[in-house]
Design a protein around this motif. Structure first.
Motif, PDB file in Angstrom:
ATOM      1  N   TYR A  13      38.635  32.720  36.403  1.00  0.00           N
ATOM      2  CA  TYR A  13      38.175  33.979  36.336  1.00  0.00           C
ATOM      3  C   TYR A  13      38.442  34.556  34.933  1.00  0.00           C
ATOM      4  O   TYR A  13      39.612  34.250  34.351  1.00  0.00           O
ATOM      5  CB  TYR A  13      38.832  34.678  37.483  1.00  0.00           C
ATOM      6  N   VAL A  46      33.683  36.368  46.575  1.00  0.00           N
ATOM      7  CA  VAL A  46      34.912  36.826  46.170  1.00  0.00           C
ATOM      8  C   VAL A  46      34.529  38.367  46.109  1.00  0.00           C
ATOM      9  O   VAL A  46      35.495  39.024  46.425  1.00  0.00           O
ATOM     10  CB  VAL A  46      35.253  36.544  44.742  1.00  0.00           C
ATOM     11  N   SER A  62      35.368  40.074  38.712  1.00  0.00           N
ATOM     12  CA  SER A  62      35.949  38.877  39.893  1.00  0.00           C
ATOM     13  C   SER A  62      34.820  37.829  40.178  1.00  0.00           C
ATOM     14  O   SER A  62      34.702  37.720  41.347  1.00  0.00           O
ATOM     15  CB  SER A  62      36.313  39.668  41.115  1.00  0.00           C
TER      16      SER A  62
END
Length: 188
Positions: free
Chosen positions: A55, A94, A162
């Motif tokens: 990420y 996520v 994210s």
């Protein structure tokens, strides 16, 4: 996030001598062994490669120490606690997971989740599961906007990416939304 991998193969505190945990970078894969940086070799009969995810920022951090990671999480948590409105762009696993957690922790905040596709999560998930997920988020007070894209801000707002997909990786409609300087969203 902070799972003690060195005990993952133990049972009732007793470790198995046939199991061991090695933290190293993979260098080469051979027919029956791997080489790791530093020259070590690990032999196997069957190899499972689980490379994980990378990420650009939280929720998964590139920190190498727990202290550094805790500091990053505390900074993000403080920003969320001070905000009246929280906008999530991206309704993948996520985004949905974080959105649900924050909606549960802060039920009085105005929370919006915008997703470019017509259903949450990804195309491999059944329509029934995606619909159930959407309804649960809505029951928690989350405003779910599907089939719309968001133009990334250029006004210097705190943005936490994210998702594995870069902003603008896909667009489901011609109508786009812009994040305003007061963190509102409006058609462009």
């Amino acid at each position: 996030m902070f799972i003690p991998y060195n005990r993952v193969f133990s049972h009732s505190g007793m470790s198995n001598p046939n199991h061991r945990f090695v933290c190293a970078r993979l260098k080469y894969v051979h027919e029956n062994f791997i080489e790791v940086e530093g020259g070590g070799r690990l032999f196997f009969d069957y190899l499972v490669i689980a490379t994980g995810t990378e990420y650009k920022s939280l929720p998964v951090t590139s920190s190498t120490t727990a202290e550094e990671c805790f500091l990053q999480y505390q900074t993000m948590r403080s920003a969320i606690e001070m905000a009246d409105r929280v906008l999530f762009v991206g309704g993948g696993a996520v985004g949905v997971g974080l959105c649900g957690e924050i909606a549960e922790m802060y039920p009085k905040k105005t929370i919006t989740l915008v997703h470019a596709r017509e259903k949450l999560l990804n195309q491999d998930i059944s329509d029934a599961f995606a619909t159930t997920t959407e309804l649960r988020l809505q029951k928690m007070g989350v405003n779910v906007v599907l089939g719309e894209s968001v133009v990334p801000p250029d006004f210097g707002a705190d943005v936490i990416y994210s998702t594995g997909a870069p902003p603008g990786a896909y667009a489901a409609s011609d109508r786009k939304y812009t994040i305003g300087d007061n963190a509102s969203i409006a058609p462009s």
